[in-house]
Design an enzyme around this catalytic site. Structure first.
Site, PDB file in Angstrom:
ATOM      1  N   LEU B  58      -8.077 -10.687 -41.376  1.00 41.19           N
ATOM      2  CA  LEU B  58      -6.713 -11.166 -41.150  1.00 41.19           C
ATOM      3  C   LEU B  58      -6.021 -10.166 -40.226  1.00 41.19           C
ATOM      4  O   LEU B  58      -5.315  -9.266 -40.674  1.00 41.19           O
ATOM      5  CB  LEU B  58      -5.985 -11.270 -42.496  1.00 41.19           C
ATOM      6  CG  LEU B  58      -4.813 -12.235 -42.580  1.00 41.19           C
ATOM      7  CD1 LEU B  58      -4.445 -12.478 -44.022  1.00 41.19           C
ATOM      8  CD2 LEU B  58      -3.618 -11.760 -41.788  1.00 41.19           C
ATOM      9  N   GLU B  60      -4.639 -10.370 -36.251  1.00 37.59           N
ATOM     10  CA  GLU B  60      -4.517 -11.189 -35.037  1.00 37.59           C
ATOM     11  C   GLU B  60      -4.837 -10.425 -33.762  1.00 37.59           C
ATOM     12  O   GLU B  60      -5.432 -10.983 -32.842  1.00 37.59           O
ATOM     13  CB  GLU B  60      -3.122 -11.811 -34.940  1.00 37.59           C
ATOM     14  CG  GLU B  60      -2.903 -13.015 -35.836  1.00 37.59           C
ATOM     15  CD  GLU B  60      -2.658 -12.647 -37.287  1.00 37.59           C
ATOM     16  OE1 GLU B  60      -2.427 -11.455 -37.580  1.00 37.59           O
ATOM     17  OE2 GLU B  60      -2.682 -13.552 -38.145  1.00 37.59           O
ATOM     18  N   GLN B  82      -3.690 -18.752 -36.433  1.00 37.12           N
ATOM     19  CA  GLN B  82      -3.331 -19.799 -37.402  1.00 37.12           C
ATOM     20  C   GLN B  82      -2.019 -20.502 -37.076  1.00 37.12           C
ATOM     21  O   GLN B  82      -1.905 -21.710 -37.173  1.00 37.12           O
ATOM     22  CB  GLN B  82      -3.236 -19.198 -38.803  1.00 37.12           C
ATOM     23  CG  GLN B  82      -4.575 -19.082 -39.483  1.00 37.12           C
ATOM     24  CD  GLN B  82      -4.446 -18.801 -40.962  1.00 37.12           C
ATOM     25  OE1 GLN B  82      -3.375 -18.437 -41.452  1.00 37.12           O
ATOM     26  NE2 GLN B  82      -5.536 -18.968 -41.685  1.00 37.12           N
ATOM     27  N   PHE B  83      -1.026 -19.727 -36.735  1.00 32.32           N
ATOM     28  CA  PHE B  83       0.270 -20.260 -36.316  1.00 32.32           C
ATOM     29  C   PHE B  83       0.727 -19.442 -35.103  1.00 32.32           C
ATOM     30  O   PHE B  83       0.518 -18.229 -35.082  1.00 32.32           O
ATOM     31  CB  PHE B  83       1.328 -20.111 -37.426  1.00 32.32           C
ATOM     32  CG  PHE B  83       1.155 -21.076 -38.579  1.00 32.32           C
ATOM     33  CD1 PHE B  83       1.917 -22.239 -38.645  1.00 32.32           C
ATOM     34  CD2 PHE B  83       0.246 -20.816 -39.584  1.00 32.32           C
ATOM     35  CE1 PHE B  83       1.762 -23.124 -39.701  1.00 32.32           C
ATOM     36  CE2 PHE B  83       0.083 -21.705 -40.637  1.00 32.32           C
ATOM     37  CZ  PHE B  83       0.842 -22.862 -40.702  1.00 32.32           C
ATOM     38  N   ALA B  84       1.363 -20.105 -34.154  1.00 30.56           N
ATOM     39  CA  ALA B  84       1.833 -19.383 -32.960  1.00 30.56           C
ATOM     40  C   ALA B  84       2.737 -18.218 -33.354  1.00 30.56           C
ATOM     41  O   ALA B  84       2.773 -17.188 -32.674  1.00 30.56           O
ATOM     42  CB  ALA B  84       2.583 -20.328 -32.020  1.00 30.56           C
ATOM     43  N   ASP B  85       3.434 -18.362 -34.472  1.00 30.36           N
ATOM     44  CA  ASP B  85       4.307 -17.291 -34.973  1.00 30.36           C
ATOM     45  C   ASP B  85       3.537 -15.990 -35.206  1.00 30.36           C
ATOM     46  O   ASP B  85       4.121 -14.911 -35.177  1.00 30.36           O
ATOM     47  CB  ASP B  85       4.932 -17.705 -36.302  1.00 30.36           C
ATOM     48  CG  ASP B  85       5.508 -19.101 -36.266  1.00 30.36           C
ATOM     49  OD1 ASP B  85       6.715 -19.240 -36.491  1.00 30.36           O
ATOM     50  OD2 ASP B  85       4.745 -20.064 -36.037  1.00 30.36           O
ATOM     51  N   PRO B  89       1.461  -9.960 -32.973  1.00 31.11           N
ATOM     52  CA  PRO B  89       0.668  -8.716 -33.026  1.00 31.11           C
ATOM     53  C   PRO B  89      -0.358  -8.613 -31.902  1.00 31.11           C
ATOM     54  O   PRO B  89      -0.782  -7.518 -31.550  1.00 31.11           O
ATOM     55  CB  PRO B  89      -0.040  -8.799 -34.389  1.00 31.11           C
ATOM     56  CG  PRO B  89       0.832  -9.684 -35.208  1.00 31.11           C
ATOM     57  CD  PRO B  89       1.404 -10.691 -34.239  1.00 31.11           C
ATOM     58  N   HIS B 129       6.756 -20.187 -39.414  1.00 31.74           N
ATOM     59  CA  HIS B 129       5.714 -21.202 -39.219  1.00 31.74           C
ATOM     60  C   HIS B 129       6.252 -22.354 -38.380  1.00 31.74           C
ATOM     61  O   HIS B 129       5.847 -23.497 -38.540  1.00 31.74           O
ATOM     62  CB  HIS B 129       5.193 -21.737 -40.568  1.00 31.74           C
ATOM     63  CG  HIS B 129       4.555 -20.683 -41.419  1.00 31.74           C
ATOM     64  ND1 HIS B 129       5.274 -19.742 -42.110  1.00 31.74           N
ATOM     65  CD2 HIS B 129       3.250 -20.418 -41.679  1.00 31.74           C
ATOM     66  CE1 HIS B 129       4.453 -18.942 -42.765  1.00 31.74           C
ATOM     67  NE2 HIS B 129       3.215 -19.328 -42.520  1.00 31.74           N
TER      68      HIS B 129
END
Lengths: 321, 328
Positions: B58, B60, B82-85, B89, B129
């Site tokens: 986990l 990014e 997983q999410f553009a948010d 990082p 999200h």
């Protein structure tokens, strides 16, 4: 004397002398404003670590480092003329004049470059090692890491990733005792940096005397062999830079006593002693190597000076492949 | 032509590229056995194995950076965020390494990689999200940025992205993953990165959009055509970087009025650049002020449903903006 022939030992010496002469001239040329920019990070004093460790590699192996990259590029076999031309920002430089001192790279010798974002190259090293594993081509990535980079997130993520994916990478921490001006003890809870390996499940090859190129070579040889067969390895080399963090950093002058201790064990002198022990009559050969290194550097300077500047077309090319 | 959802089309695109080129691999959080948080890679692990569907930690920045390194070395990674948010990082790696590598090495190395990330609001995702992040990356030459709005383009653009020699970011409108359905051509095809698409022809005003907003704009365009007789031309920008100026200006030349719709924050969002292009190079065609309809300038999409709806652009808001502009 490890397992090296006299010729190999002389080659090791040749590389270290060439780096030293290159750096000495770069410093002068910067003072003369022939090398421009605001950055120039010299490798004087750390030659034993770079040359000793890279001597354990095959040409097909890969090397990546941070911004103190001149010596690493030279030892990996990058063309000295084109390295110097890059210092000058010339079109013929290894990076076409776009990079300068901190951003040298030469694909033809698997020298993946210097990186100015501290620690930013570590996950790239892991990615290059992933390709080696993916294709099962048994190439090792030797990634130099400054002591300062061991405290940022790149270090943590990259070491963990290399361990869980068993990547063929040797993490070589060049501990020159200071991250810019901050002593390792001030920035790091566990100043014995090699111990970090244990936390990640990486094979710890311990601390080595970075002023002795043969000691570095001996441990690097083991670590490289381990990485090639099993996965990541970590070495901490204790070394010392004779110059400031960059050319504009004069703080190092205050560390005279400490510096004298390290200069007494200068890697070039240590190597000369090794060679004289092997062959008392080697001195003339050493002098010839030094003279040749000086001429190589002068020729590189001439090449750089005579090379053309980049043009507007160079500004706007190489954006998309 | 079979009808497909957006996410199924993306999966089929990845499946075909994995089959075509052994250098292609996918990495990201839970992309392997679990098939990804949105099931974009479902079934691919069973087909291609753990060597090519690689579960990552986990982390990014590593997901992206390992992709950069592998791409430099000759592989063809597809990295899933997983999410553009969660892409922030990895921002340094994308902007400082992926975008600059070809340039800084004077052409020695290029970075043939794909970064996929679901983006956008309206799903109750709250602060972290729901974000639209495309504008950050559209500011960086060296990157390519695409946002598909239809299943056919999702598959076609993904396949082009995998084959592109440059780093390509694909932002996927996650609200439409399963709600957007459309015909997908059978057999091998790609959608070129670059050209915009005229989603609906019209002569009264030009509406520019991408992602989920294309569907809302089409809906609004139908409504105003039916109720007011206003004929909108809807342009699906599809590729945001590099921008298709020609299609943007061609439509404006015809209509003289422009409404740019995006769900990112208004200020310095992608529509600001479209507006600048129109005023710089389309001034002679201009019949009305160039209008932007976008998310409010607030730090994030809030959680509460009424607040989310107040933030989000919808067909009603678009229809209202069209009517105002048409009446100018």
């Amino acid at each position: 004397m490890a397992d090296l022939t006299k010729e190999q030992l002389l080659e090791m010496y040749r590389q270290m002398v060439l780096i030293r002469r290159f750096e000495e001239r770069c410093e002068e040329l910067y003072a003369q404003r022939k090398i421009g920019g605001v950055y120039l990070h010299l490798y004087n004093g750390q030659e034993g670590t770079g040359v000793g460790s890279m001597f354990a590699l095959k040409p097909s192996d890969h090397v990546i480092t941070a911004y103190r990259d001149h010596g690493i590029g030279i030892a990996k076999g990058a063309d000295v003329n084109r390295l110097m031309a890059e210092m000058f920002g010339k079109r013929t430089g290894v990076s076409g004049g776009k990079g300068g001192s901190m951003h040298l790279a030469d694909r033809s010798v698997n020298f993946w470059g210097g990186y100015a974002i501290v620690g930013g190259h570590l996950p790239l090293a892991a990615g290059i090692a992933l390709k080696s594993k993916y294709n099962d081509d048994k190439e090792v990535v030797l990634s130099f890491i400054g002591d300062g980079a061991t405290n940022n997130g790149y270090f943590h993520e990259s070491l963990n990733l290399s361990a869980v994916w068993d990547l063929p990478v040797v993490w070589l921490i060049e501990n020159n005792l200071y991250g810019m001006g901050t002593p390792v003890e001030v920035s790091t809870g566990q100043p014995e940096l090699h111990k970090r390996a244990i936390a990640y499940g990486i094979k710890d090859f311990g601390r080595v005397d970075g002023m002795d190129p043969l000691a570095v070579y001996a441990v690097a040889k083991e670590a490289v062999a381990y990485a090639r067969e099993h996965g990541p390895a970590l070495i901490e080399s204790i070394t010392y830079r004779y110059k400031g963090h960059g050319v504009s950093d004069r703080l190092y002058q205050r560390r005279e006593q400490e510096m004298a201790l390290y200069k007494a064990r200068d890697p070039l002198t240590v190597m000369e002693d090794h060679l004289k022990q092997l062959d008392p009559g080697v001195e003339s050969a050493l002098a010839a190597i030094d003279a040749a290194a000086r001429e190589t550097v002068e020729a590189a300077i001439r090449y750089a000076e005579e090379s053309p500047d980049p043009t507007y077309d160079d500004l706007i090319n190489h954006i998309y492949a | 032509m079979p009808e497909m959802t957006l996410i199924d089309a993306l999966r089929e695109g990845m499946d075909e590229e994995l089959a075509r080129d052994p250098r292609v691999f996918i990495t990201g959080e839970d992309v392997g056995k679990r098939g990804g948080v949105f099931r974009a890679t479902m079934g691919l692990f069973e087909k291609y194995g753990e060597g090519r569907l690689v579960d990552s930690p986990l982390a990014e920045l590593s997901i992206v950076a390992i992709g950069i390194g592998a791409a430099l070395a000759g592989l063809r990674p597809i990295c899933e965020i997983q999410f553009a948010d969660f892409i922030h990082p990895a921002f340094n790696q994308i902007v400082n390494e992926a975008a600059k590598f070809y340039y800084r090495s004077a052409g020695q190395w290029n970075v043939p990689m794909v970064i996929r990330a679901p983006y956008g609001g309206g799903i109750g995702g709250g602060l972290y999200h729901s974000q639209s992040v495309e504008a950050f990356f559209c500011h960086v030459p060296g990157l390519k940025v695409v946002i598909p709005s239809t299943p056919a383009d999702a598959k076609g653009l993904l396949k082009s992205a995998v084959r592109d020699p440059n780093p390509v970011l694909i932002f996927e409108p996650k609200k439409g993953y399963r709600s957007i359905k459309g015909d997908v051509p059978t057999g091998e095809y790609t959608t070129p990165i670059g050209p915009a698409r005229i989603a609906r022809e019209g002569s009264d005003l030009s509406v520019y959009a991408y992602g989920m907003m294309v569907h809302y704009c089409e809906k609004a365009a139908e409504q105003v055509a039916r109720e007011d007789g206003i004929q909108c031309e809807v342009i699906d920008l599809r590729t945001l970087l590099p921008v298709d100026k020609e299609t943007i200006l061609q439509s404006f030349k015809k209509t003289g009025k422009a409404l740019i719709v995006y769900e990112d924050n208004l200020t310095l969002g992608y529509g600001s650049e479209v507006s600048a292009i129109l005023s710089d190079e389309g001034f002679n065609y201009m019949d009305a002020p160039i209008k932007r309809l976008a998310g409010a300038d607030v730090p994030a999409v809030p959680f509460s449903h009424p607040l989310q709806e107040a933030f989000m652009i919808n067909p009603e808001k678009i229809a209202h903006a069209i009517r105002e502009l048409a009446a100018y």
